[in-house]
Design a protein around this motif. Structure first.
Motif, mmCIF file in Angstrom:
data_model
loop_
_atom_site.group_PDB
_atom_site.id
_atom_site.type_symbol
_atom_site.label_atom_id
_atom_site.label_comp_id
_atom_site.label_asym_id
_atom_site.label_seq_id
_atom_site.Cartn_x
_atom_site.Cartn_y
_atom_site.Cartn_z
ATOM 1 N N ILE A 331 -43.426 -58.434 -90.651
ATOM 2 C CA ILE A 331 -43.321 -59.354 -89.512
ATOM 3 C C ILE A 331 -43.222 -58.597 -88.189
ATOM 4 O O ILE A 331 -43.525 -59.123 -87.124
ATOM 5 N N LEU A 332 -42.798 -57.315 -88.271
ATOM 6 C CA LEU A 332 -42.624 -56.527 -87.053
ATOM 7 C C LEU A 332 -43.818 -55.636 -86.744
ATOM 8 O O LEU A 332 -43.885 -55.036 -85.670
ATOM 9 N N LYS A 333 -44.737 -55.525 -87.702
ATOM 10 C CA LYS A 333 -45.840 -54.582 -87.508
ATOM 11 C C LYS A 333 -46.723 -54.980 -86.332
ATOM 12 O O LYS A 333 -47.282 -54.130 -85.644
ATOM 13 N N ASN A 334 -46.854 -56.265 -86.101
ATOM 14 C CA ASN A 334 -47.683 -56.726 -84.979
ATOM 15 C C ASN A 334 -46.877 -57.535 -83.971
ATOM 16 O O ASN A 334 -47.447 -58.232 -83.132
ATOM 17 N N ASN A 335 -45.544 -57.433 -84.099
ATOM 18 C CA ASN A 335 -44.679 -58.197 -83.210
ATOM 19 C C ASN A 335 -43.564 -57.318 -82.669
ATOM 20 O O ASN A 335 -42.974 -56.520 -83.410
ATOM 21 N N ASN A 336 -43.258 -57.477 -81.422
ATOM 22 C CA ASN A 336 -42.164 -56.750 -80.791
ATOM 23 C C ASN A 336 -40.840 -57.156 -81.435
ATOM 24 O O ASN A 336 -40.589 -58.340 -81.663
ATOM 25 N N ILE A 337 -39.977 -56.175 -81.727
ATOM 26 C CA ILE A 337 -38.699 -56.460 -82.374
ATOM 27 C C ILE A 337 -37.863 -57.418 -81.533
ATOM 28 O O ILE A 337 -37.187 -58.310 -82.050
ATOM 29 N N ILE A 359 -33.532 -48.583 -84.323
ATOM 30 C CA ILE A 359 -33.782 -47.605 -83.256
ATOM 31 C C ILE A 359 -34.667 -48.235 -82.183
ATOM 32 O O ILE A 359 -34.414 -48.090 -80.978
ATOM 33 N N ASP A 360 -35.703 -48.957 -82.621
ATOM 34 C CA ASP A 360 -36.636 -49.593 -81.674
ATOM 35 C C ASP A 360 -35.922 -50.598 -80.776
ATOM 36 O O ASP A 360 -36.261 -50.736 -79.585
ATOM 37 N N LEU A 361 -34.951 -51.316 -81.344
ATOM 38 C CA LEU A 361 -34.213 -52.309 -80.559
ATOM 39 C C LEU A 361 -33.528 -51.647 -79.364
ATOM 40 O O LEU A 361 -33.576 -52.152 -78.235
ATOM 41 N N VAL A 362 -32.893 -50.504 -79.614
ATOM 42 C CA VAL A 362 -32.185 -49.796 -78.542
ATOM 43 C C VAL A 362 -33.177 -49.143 -77.580
ATOM 44 O O VAL A 362 -33.017 -49.210 -76.355
ATOM 45 N N ARG A 363 -34.202 -48.509 -78.125
ATOM 46 C CA ARG A 363 -35.191 -47.850 -77.259
ATOM 47 C C ARG A 363 -35.887 -48.867 -76.354
ATOM 48 O O ARG A 363 -36.157 -48.595 -75.176
ATOM 49 N N ASN A 364 -36.200 -50.030 -76.918
ATOM 50 C CA ASN A 364 -36.829 -51.080 -76.111
ATOM 51 C C ASN A 364 -35.923 -51.483 -74.954
ATOM 52 O O ASN A 364 -36.383 -51.692 -73.820
ATOM 53 N N ALA A 365 -34.644 -51.579 -75.233
ATOM 54 C CA ALA A 365 -33.690 -51.971 -74.193
ATOM 55 C C ALA A 365 -33.628 -50.939 -73.080
ATOM 56 O O ALA A 365 -33.483 -51.288 -71.898
ATOM 57 N N VAL A 366 -33.743 -49.668 -73.456
ATOM 58 C CA VAL A 366 -33.682 -48.600 -72.462
ATOM 59 C C VAL A 366 -34.854 -48.707 -71.487
ATOM 60 O O VAL A 366 -34.706 -48.497 -70.273
ATOM 61 N N GLU A 367 -36.019 -49.057 -72.019
ATOM 62 C CA GLU A 367 -37.224 -49.094 -71.190
ATOM 63 C C GLU A 367 -37.421 -50.433 -70.477
ATOM 64 O O GLU A 367 -38.261 -50.534 -69.579
ATOM 65 N N ASP A 368 -36.672 -51.435 -70.864
ATOM 66 C CA ASP A 368 -36.842 -52.769 -70.281
ATOM 67 C C ASP A 368 -36.083 -52.858 -68.948
ATOM 68 O O ASP A 368 -34.857 -52.719 -68.918
ATOM 69 N N PHE A 387 -30.271 -42.291 -81.084
ATOM 70 C CA PHE A 387 -29.387 -43.194 -80.347
ATOM 71 C C PHE A 387 -28.731 -42.464 -79.174
ATOM 72 O O PHE A 387 -28.634 -43.003 -78.071
ATOM 73 N N ILE A 388 -28.286 -41.240 -79.412
ATOM 74 C CA ILE A 388 -27.672 -40.461 -78.339
ATOM 75 C C ILE A 388 -28.673 -40.246 -77.212
ATOM 76 O O ILE A 388 -28.368 -40.455 -76.029
ATOM 77 N N GLU A 389 -29.880 -39.854 -77.572
ATOM 78 C CA GLU A 389 -30.904 -39.611 -76.552
ATOM 79 C C GLU A 389 -31.222 -40.883 -75.786
ATOM 80 O O GLU A 389 -31.381 -40.865 -74.556
ATOM 81 N N ALA A 390 -31.332 -42.006 -76.496
ATOM 82 C CA ALA A 390 -31.636 -43.274 -75.832
ATOM 83 C C ALA A 390 -30.504 -43.702 -74.903
ATOM 84 O O ALA A 390 -30.740 -44.157 -73.771
ATOM 85 N N LEU A 391 -29.278 -43.538 -75.337
ATOM 86 C CA LEU A 391 -28.131 -43.943 -74.524
ATOM 87 C C LEU A 391 -27.992 -43.056 -73.288
ATOM 88 O O LEU A 391 -27.639 -43.541 -72.199
#
Length: 686
Positions: A331-337, A359-368, A387-391
């Protein structure tokens, strides 16, 4: 029917926590003899059992020895054994376990010989191989060795925890002498010689042992043996009055290096007439008793076998588990988490489901650019945590980042101190935990602006935010935007970061204490419903069950006729199958390829199922001394999905062990039926 005449405090209804843990480690070791496991994986199971045992001595045995030395003789709450009795029983059971470890290793060495891999001593080498070993000694071992003589001018040296040492007895015309040689842990523990189509593995201490005379010029070598000590790592962290917990933890780590010695292991393959005298000398210097000494017939510290197995897997590719790639949900392969989470709750079961969506959930938040805040609890993370790098990146982008880094996570303290400093330098707001409580909860909250104001996204899980362990620990989690549940998570983080009492949560159940109260209420409710409808059923999956209040409540459920199925990987202090007490309770234990780490609590509730995932086991420490979360599965589709997973675990007849009323575990077998391995099925299931 309530059996009011039965005293549920009776010690015979309980197993001692420490002995139950040793039984668990025996089940881990049993995987080394399981013919369904590949050869190199069997080596790894010996390594895991050895590593487990090291930690057991550093913490559990050390704690009992402390109690004894301080005169704290109060018995445990279940078996009513004092520390002396517990230490005696541990030593008795553990000697067999250690013996079985080396027996398993000897059996696997025979299998490895058939694969052209030989474990040898230098004395067993051919002349050309011995010359190669001599070169290894002179170029890679000898320059790193520092012998420490022991006499009036040279005191007995400090011995580091877990390091292999050689005890050397020398002689000259002036008399006998003693020297101690530590084998530096930063040099290679073993060396591989390649001869035609065979590989020979030599342990560094065995090479050193063989060429010892080159280190003691002018002295005659009488004999030597290798030994290893284990130190107490269960030192108390003095939090009271601490202005800076970071510095308290750093001081604690230094003190732990000099903790009391709790175990002495000796490679007893080489002994002489004075061996007993020399062991007694070591015991005196280390202030330990005979029950703390383990003589073994083989190399010390079998944790090295994991490294050896990894070294050999390129030449023995068929001797490891087939490669397994976690599934990235379709369900996530063609859809944003994020878009998916906005429409529905999402359930993940690792390692069968990939950890990448978290991981994608947090990374997406960083870039949004709409992200306002990210909040997360970190207990154990990997050495290169995404997670550390994203935070850090989020903090530098002026997103409000709040991270609880639990500095008291045992054996990860130094790692967490490092990450706390890095995050703080990046501009994140860091919380070090809470006074006298470990924060063991696994939670992430993301706050974003949207057209209605703000929207919250949460991840709640049973396991750590560690993408490496997520590959081989089974854990469960949900991603949700449910407004009530995410409000609970927001209140929970405010409780952690500010001065606030626990909120009146609608869906979350938070320890200390409240989680235990919730589970007791649910069991009482199940008992009442069973009286009316006769369909009471409780299924609980956890790592360990030790809390006496919870055990007694489960006994009450059994006495009322409620069916209780427990899936407990490790410690279980409840003894099932006792007439009038626990005859309706079944206890299963699964080790297998993946470390079963998820905690799931199911209550039939007369068909209106109540299902919770949690970071907590039913252990007293989780219920009263930690901040833990239990959270419900609200989506009916995912609820049924988890129930089906639990059924599969209960059907397992290949890897499951069953605990009997005599407190012993028996391995389940298919007995002519179709073989079911829950973990194998889950790799290709749902």
């Amino acid at each position: 029917m309530q059996h009011s005449s039965i005293d549920l405090q009776n010690p015979s209804y309980y197993q001692n926590r420490e002995l139950s843990w040793l039984d668990f480690n025996a089940r881990v070791l049993a995987e080394a003899a399981d013919p369904t496991n590949p050869l190199l994986e069997k080596l790894k199971f010996i390594s895991i059992s050895s590593s487990n045992l090291d930690e057991f001595f550093k913490v559990r045995v050390a704690g009992l020895q402390d109690q004894l030395k301080l005169g704290f003789l109060e018995p445990d709450s279940k078996k009513q054994w004092g520390p002396e009795k517990q230490l005696e029983e541990i030593a008795k059971k553990n000697r067999k376990l250690v013996s079985d470890q080396y027996l398993s290793f000897d059996q696997l060495k025979v299998e490895l010989e058939e694969k052209k891999v030989d474990f040898k001593l230098p004395a067993e080498l051919a002349p050309d191989q011995l010359e190669e070993a001599a070169e290894i000694f002179r170029n890679h071992i000898k320059p790193a060795i520092t012998p420490f003589g022991v006499d009036a001018y040279r005191p007995f040296p400090h011995l580091n925890d877990g390091v292999i040492h050689l005890f050397v007895r020398l002689k000259t015309q002036e008399g006998p002498f003693i020297a101690i040689l530590p084998v530096p842990p930063l040099i290679e523990r073993y060396h591989v010689l390649e001869c035609e189509d065979r590989r020979v593995i030599l342990f560094t201490e065995d090479i050193l042992f063989y060429f010892l005379d080159e280190l003691f010029i002018g002295y005659d070598l009488d004999y030597s043996f290798t030994f290893r000590i284990t130190r107490n790592a269960d030192l108390e962290i003095q939090e009271s009055g601490a202005e800076d917990l970071l510095s308290v933890i750093e001081d604690y780590l230094e003190k732990r290096k000099a903790g009391m010695v709790v175990r002495l292991e000796i490679d007893a393959r080489s002994i002489s007439a004075t061996f007993k005298e020399d062991v007694a000398y070591l015991m005196d210097e280390l202030d330990i008793l005979e029950r703390d000494v383990y003589n073994v017939e083989g190399p010390l510290d079998l944790t090295v076998l994991s490294s050896i197995a990894s070294n050999l897997q390129n030449v023995l590719p068929d001797a490891v588990f087939p490669r397994f790639t976690p599934d990235y949900p379709s369900i996530l392969k063609n859809n944003n988490i994020v878009k998916t989470a906005e429409k529905q709750d999402f359930f993940l079961h690792h390692p069968f489901d990939s950890f990448k969506p978290v991981i994608d959930l947090v990374r997406n938040a960083v870039e949004d650019p709409n992200t306002i805040a990210i909040k997360q609890t970190l207990y154990r993370v990997s050495s290169a945590s995404p997670f550390i790098e994203a935070l850090k990146r989020a903090a530098k982008r002026d997103i409000q980042v709040t991270v609880l880094v639990e500095l008291k996570a045992r054996f990860d303290e130094a790692n967490n101190v490092h990450w706390a400093k890095e995050l703080e330098e990046a501009g994140a707001h860091i919380i070090y935990g809470m006074k006298n409580l470990k924060t063991h909860s696994k939670a992430t909250l993301i706050v974003k602006k949207d057209h209605n104001g703000f929207k919250r996204y949460a991840h709640l899980g049973t396991g750590n935010y560690n993408e490496q362990t997520a590959k081989f620990y089974t854990d469960m989690g949900i991603i949700t935007t449910n407004p009530i549940l995410t409000q609970d998570v927001a209140d929970f983080f405010n409780y952690l970061s500010g001065y606030s009492n626990q909120a009146d949560y609608q869906y979350l159940h938070v320890s200390p204490f409240e989680m235990r109260d919730t589970f007791i209420d649910r069991i009482d409710n199940e008992i009442e419903l069973h009286k009316h409808y006769g369909n009471g059923h409780i299924v609980a999956k956890m790592n360990s069950l030790t809390d006496k209040k919870m055990i007694m409540k489960l006994f009450e459920a059994s006495q009322a006729g409620v069916k209780v199925d427990l899936i407990i990987r490790g410690i279980c202090c409840l003894i099932p199958g006792i007439e009038g007490v626990s005859e309706h309770i079944r206890v299963h234990s699964i080790v297998g390829r993946f470390l079963e780490h998820s905690r799931v609590y199911f209550f039939n509730n007369n068909g209106d199922h109540k299902l919770y995932l949690s970071s907590a086991d039913m252990m007293t420490r989780n219920m009263t001394k930690r901040i833990e979360l239990a959270f419900p599965i609200l989506d009916e589709k995912w609820k049924q999905h988890v129930i089906n997973i639990m059924k599969l675990y209960l059907y397992d007849n290949t890897k499951a062990w069953v605990l009997g009323p005599d407190a012993t575990y028996i391995k389940r077998t298919p007995e002519g039926k179709k073989a079911i391995s829950s973990q194998n099925r889950l790799m290709h299931y749902f």
